[in-house]
Design an enzyme around this catalytic site. Structure first.
Site, short mmCIF file in Angstrom:
data_model
loop_
_atom_site.label_atom_id
_atom_site.label_comp_id
_atom_site.label_asym_id
_atom_site.label_seq_id
_atom_site.Cartn_x
_atom_site.Cartn_y
_atom_site.Cartn_z
N THR A 43 8.32 3.53 -7.04
CA THR A 43 8.95 3.55 -5.72
C THR A 43 8.63 4.80 -4.90
OG1 THR A 43 10.93 4.33 -6.84
CG2 THR A 43 10.85 1.99 -6.30
N GLY B 168 0.80 -1.24 0.00
CA GLY B 168 0.00 0.00 0.00
C GLY B 168 0.82 1.27 0.00
N MET C 243 2.05 15.01 -6.85
CA MET C 243 2.31 13.83 -6.01
C MET C 243 1.00 13.46 -5.32
SD MET C 243 6.03 14.50 -4.42
CE MET C 243 7.48 13.97 -5.28
N LEU C 244 0.15 12.77 -6.07
CA LEU C 244 -1.18 12.43 -5.56
C LEU C 244 -1.46 10.96 -5.84
CD1 LEU C 244 -3.16 15.55 -6.84
CD2 LEU C 244 -2.49 15.06 -4.48
N HIS D 74 -32.21 19.51 -4.05
CA HIS D 74 -32.30 20.52 -3.00
C HIS D 74 -32.74 19.87 -1.70
CE1 HIS D 74 -33.07 24.31 -1.03
NE2 HIS D 74 -34.24 23.82 -0.63
P1 FAD Z 1 4.25 5.30 -2.69
O1 FAD Z 1 2.88 5.28 -2.15
O2 FAD Z 1 5.24 6.16 -1.99
O3 FAD Z 1 4.76 3.79 -2.70
C1 FAD Z 1 6.05 3.45 -3.06
C2 FAD Z 1 6.37 2.09 -2.46
O4 FAD Z 1 7.58 1.63 -3.05
C3 FAD Z 1 6.62 2.11 -0.96
O5 FAD Z 1 5.83 1.14 -0.34
C4 FAD Z 1 8.10 1.78 -0.82
O6 FAD Z 1 8.40 1.02 0.33
C5 FAD Z 1 8.35 0.95 -2.07
N1 FAD Z 1 9.74 0.93 -2.51
C6 FAD Z 1 10.58 1.98 -2.69
N2 FAD Z 1 11.76 1.56 -3.19
C7 FAD Z 1 11.66 0.21 -3.32
C8 FAD Z 1 12.54 -0.79 -3.78
N3 FAD Z 1 13.76 -0.49 -4.25
N4 FAD Z 1 12.12 -2.07 -3.75
C9 FAD Z 1 10.89 -2.40 -3.31
N5 FAD Z 1 10.01 -1.48 -2.86
C10 FAD Z 1 10.39 -0.19 -2.88
N6 FAD Z 1 -2.39 11.84 -1.88
C11 FAD Z 1 -3.69 11.94 -2.20
O7 FAD Z 1 -4.04 11.83 -3.38
N7 FAD Z 1 -4.65 12.16 -1.26
C12 FAD Z 1 -4.33 12.31 0.06
O8 FAD Z 1 -5.22 12.52 0.89
C13 FAD Z 1 -2.97 12.22 0.43
N8 FAD Z 1 -2.61 12.36 1.71
C14 FAD Z 1 -1.29 12.22 2.06
C15 FAD Z 1 -0.93 12.39 3.39
C16 FAD Z 1 0.39 12.29 3.77
C17 FAD Z 1 0.75 12.47 5.24
C18 FAD Z 1 1.38 11.98 2.80
C19 FAD Z 1 2.81 11.82 3.21
C20 FAD Z 1 1.04 11.82 1.48
C21 FAD Z 1 -0.30 11.96 1.09
N9 FAD Z 1 -0.69 11.83 -0.24
C22 FAD Z 1 -2.01 11.97 -0.58
C23 FAD Z 1 0.28 11.57 -1.31
C24 FAD Z 1 0.24 10.06 -1.67
O9 FAD Z 1 0.50 9.30 -0.52
C25 FAD Z 1 1.26 9.77 -2.76
O10 FAD Z 1 1.06 10.63 -3.85
C26 FAD Z 1 1.14 8.33 -3.23
O11 FAD Z 1 1.31 7.43 -2.16
C27 FAD Z 1 2.15 8.03 -4.33
O12 FAD Z 1 1.99 6.71 -4.73
P2 FAD Z 1 3.20 5.89 -5.38
O13 FAD Z 1 2.62 4.56 -5.71
O14 FAD Z 1 3.84 6.68 -6.43
O15 FAD Z 1 4.30 5.72 -4.21
P1 NAD Z 2 3.53 20.93 -0.48
O1 NAD Z 2 4.32 21.13 -1.70
O2 NAD Z 2 2.06 20.80 -0.56
O3 NAD Z 2 3.78 22.13 0.54
C1 NAD Z 2 5.06 22.48 0.99
C2 NAD Z 2 5.02 23.94 1.41
O4 NAD Z 2 6.23 24.23 2.07
C3 NAD Z 2 4.89 24.90 0.23
O5 NAD Z 2 3.83 25.78 0.46
C4 NAD Z 2 6.25 25.60 0.20
O6 NAD Z 2 6.16 26.94 -0.23
C5 NAD Z 2 6.66 25.51 1.66
N1 NAD Z 2 8.11 25.57 1.89
C6 NAD Z 2 9.09 24.98 1.16
N2 NAD Z 2 10.30 25.24 1.72
C7 NAD Z 2 10.06 26.00 2.82
C8 NAD Z 2 10.89 26.59 3.82
N3 NAD Z 2 12.22 26.44 3.81
N4 NAD Z 2 10.30 27.30 4.81
C9 NAD Z 2 8.94 27.47 4.85
N5 NAD Z 2 8.12 26.93 3.93
C10 NAD Z 2 8.67 26.20 2.94
O7 NAD Z 2 4.20 19.67 0.25
P2 NAD Z 2 3.73 18.84 1.51
O8 NAD Z 2 2.66 19.54 2.25
O9 NAD Z 2 4.98 18.46 2.21
O10 NAD Z 2 3.12 17.56 0.82
C11 NAD Z 2 3.94 16.71 -0.01
C12 NAD Z 2 3.15 16.07 -1.09
O11 NAD Z 2 2.22 15.16 -0.56
C13 NAD Z 2 2.39 17.10 -1.89
O12 NAD Z 2 2.87 17.07 -3.21
C14 NAD Z 2 0.97 16.69 -1.84
O13 NAD Z 2 0.40 16.64 -3.12
C15 NAD Z 2 0.98 15.31 -1.21
N6 NAD Z 2 -0.12 15.27 -0.24
C16 NAD Z 2 -1.39 15.35 -0.72
C17 NAD Z 2 -2.44 15.37 0.16
C18 NAD Z 2 -3.83 15.46 -0.38
O14 NAD Z 2 -4.02 15.20 -1.56
N7 NAD Z 2 -4.82 15.82 0.42
C19 NAD Z 2 -2.22 15.36 1.52
C20 NAD Z 2 -0.92 15.32 1.97
C21 NAD Z 2 0.13 15.27 1.07
#
Ligand code: FAD
Ligand code: NAD
Length: 468
Positions: free
Chosen positions: A143, A38, A320-321, A446
């Site tokens: 990854t 996951g 990064m979504l 509505h």
């Molecule tokens: P990942 O989910 O990062 O998965 C990559 C996997 O690859 C990992 O399990 C890792 O262990 C594995 N891996 C890496 N290298 C290797 C290797 N060499 N061999 C084997 N396995 C490996 N996005 C949304 O759209 N909605 C949200 O609400 C949202 N909330 C978030 C909240 C937080 C706190 C964070 C941190 C991120 C959030 N995101 C959200 C962003 C979202 O999690 C990422 O965009 C998404 O997980 C990317 O998917 P991915 O498959 O590219 O990689």
């Molecule tokens: P982000 O890019 O959303 O926000 C980072 C923020 O940090 C920006 O506003 C930037 O201007 C600021 N920043 C950068 N350097 C700084 C500094 N030195 N001092 C002060 N501010 C600084 O990144 P994030 O919040 O870390 O999230 C990472 C990724 O995870 C995002 O790309 C996001 O798409 C994804 N994510 C998505 C969701 C969701 O879809 N609801 C939730 C969590 C994370």
């Protein structure tokens, strides 16, 4: 073992891609270095953060809003152990679901770090250092990413933390300092502000959520300040942080170049995420990650410079979504199977799960201006919505951007109750190239929050909103 496709990484990109490959009759293997499947999304991202957002929202509503509904509670308290245990249970249910889907689709899964020996051979190294090799006609790199580190601000994972540790705190901070007013900073900042922490957000840009339509950041900042007492320090360049016992001191330079500092007990560093390619052995197949962001280069078919090796999700360019990664997983699987899939990157919705929720699809007003496109706007505030008045969620608005000449929808931006779910209507409409008038003429039930979208579309269509 010989496969048609090997997927490295089991996040939403990798696991969805693997399932689609299997559906298309391709013999598929997936390699994941962590014990559970996951990826970031299910283990330390989307799912746990939403579980904590939901729990904290219940508490906040009970503490602050129930009284207005005539529901009186006293002696409310937070059981952090239970709150975190529930979140862990939500994660467990989700990751177990992926394991079930792999079995159902006859996908072979391997636990260990996957690395390239050559473009068709993957070495898998498990925790004990044991290795095995599998071969595949095609390889999909999925990854993902890791939190970006600030070189001058070392994360100790105890007081100076990333989102991963912030999902596991054992106590509610007294004063949480959040570096970065982006999605993670505001979602996790909201969690702890709702649970009673003082939260200060330090952001480099002049606005929070700076990549979204500017009107959204302005309104979100106003509401988070009003409803949760969150403080915002915009245009501040963080210069360092130190830990002494249980105290963290964060220093920054404000817009005038003056030194400022905050003292708190925890500091979350949430300044973005960096593509993760460590240990993949990309050098063995001649792929060099890009200088900025360490992204793997891909062409329009998401194929790397090495034929038969694809990359998807956070490890490549673009938002990064999770849903973007999923769509790319499907896209590559269908390409490998000889189909002609398509992704419209302009129509990937973005959501921030604060309350009010923030959601966008298409172009922002700032983008349209810089492109020199002629557009018209229509806006409708939730304070004029009957449904919003009934639920007490009157902050926010829906804003529609449409082409000045053709009326085609170019962007829809919302901040308000259930915007995360409502944005889907806008995405469907824009996928079919609807006009603002199309939305305005479609019957919306509505009383629902969705009427605000219809009203904003009416406002864009010759200022014809009915309830404003
Ligand atoms: P990942 O989910 O990062 O998965 C990559 C996997 O690859 C990992 O399990 C890792 O262990 C594995 N891996 C890496 N290298 C290797 C290797 N060499 N061999 C084997 N396995 C490996 N996005 C949304 O759209 N909605 C949200 O609400 C949202 N909330 C978030 C909240 C937080 C706190 C964070 C941190 C991120 C959030 N995101 C959200 C962003 C979202 O999690 C990422 O965009 C998404 O997980 C990317 O998917 P991915 O498959 O590219 O990689
Ligand atoms: P982000 O890019 O959303 O926000 C980072 C923020 O940090 C920006 O506003 C930037 O201007 C600021 N920043 C950068 N350097 C700084 C500094 N030195 N001092 C002060 N501010 C600084 O990144 P994030 O919040 O870390 O999230 C990472 C990724 O995870 C995002 O790309 C996001 O798409 C994804 N994510 C998505 C969701 C969701 O879809 N609801 C939730 C969590 C994370």
């Amino acid at each position: 073992m010989q496969y048609d496709v090997i997927v490295i990484g089991s996040g939403p990109g990798g696991y969805v891609g693997a399932i689609r490959c299997a559906q298309l009759g391709l013999k598929t293997a997936i390699v994941e270095k962590y014990k559970t499947f996951g990826g970031t999304c299910l283990n330390v991202g989307c799912i746990p953060s939403k579980a904590l957002l939901d729990s904290s929202e219940h508490y906040h509503n009970a503490a602050v809003h129930f009284g207005t509904h005539g529901i009186n509670l006293s002696n409310l308290s937070i059981d952090m152990k239970q709150l975190m245990a529930r979140k862990d249970d939500v994660i467990a249910q989700n990751v177990a679901g992926i394991e079930f889907l792999f079995k159902k689709n006859k996908i072979d899964s391997f636990t260990g770090v996957g690395s390239f020996i050559d473009k068709n051979t993957i070495k898998i190294t498990n925790e004990d250092g044991k290795t095995e090799q599998i071969t595949g006609k095609n390889v999909i790199i999925a990854t993902g990413s890791k939190p970006t580190a600030l070189p001058f601000l070392p994360v100790d994972k105890k007081r100076i933390i990333t989102s991963t540790e912030a999902l596991e705190l054992k106590e509610v901070p007294n004063h949480l300092i959040v570096i970065g007013g982006g999605v993670i900073g505001l979602e996790l900042g909201s969690v702890y502000a709702r649970l009673g922490a003082k939260v200060s957000v330090v952001e480099y840009e002049k606005s929070i959520i700076p990549t979204m339509d500017a009107a959204l950041g302005k309104e979100l900042q106003r509401v988070l300040k009003k409803s949760l007492g969150m403080e915002f320090f915009l245009g501040h360049k963080v210069t360092g942080a130190t830990v002494k016992g249980k105290k963290v001191t964060v220093t920054a330079e404000n817009a005038k170049g003056e030194a400022v500092k905050w003292e708190g007990d925890y500091c979350i560093v949430a300044v973005g995420r960096t593509a993760y390619t460590e240990g993949l052995g990309l050098e063995n197949i001649g792929i060099t990650p890009e200088e900025r962001g360490k992204k793997i280069p891909v062409n329009e078919h998401l194929e790397t410079p090495v034929s038969g090796v694809y990359a998807i999700g956070d490890v490549i360019k673009g938002a990064m979504l999770a849903h973007k990664a999923e769509d790319e997983g499907v896209f590559v699987a269908e390409r490998i199977a000889g189909q002609k899939p398509h992704i419209d990157y302009n129509l990937i919705p973005g959501v921030v799960y604060t309350w009010p929720e923030v959601a966008s699809v298409g172009k922002t007003e700032e983008q349209l201006k810089s492109e020199g496109r002629k557009y018209k706007t229509g806006s409708f505030p939730f304070k004029a919505s009957g449904r919003a008045k009934a639920s007490g969620d009157t902050d926010g608005f829906v804003k529609v951007l449409a082409d000045a000449a053709t009326d085609e929808l170019l962007g829809v931006h919302m901040i308000g109750p259930r915007a995360a779910d409502m944005i889907a209507e806008a995405a469907v409409a824009m996928e079919y190239r609807a006009s603002a008038e199309d939305i305005a003429r479609i019957c919306h039930a509505h009383p629902t929050f969705t009427e605000a979208f219809k009203e904003a579309a009416l406002a864009a269509t010759a200022n014809r909103a009915i309830h404003m």
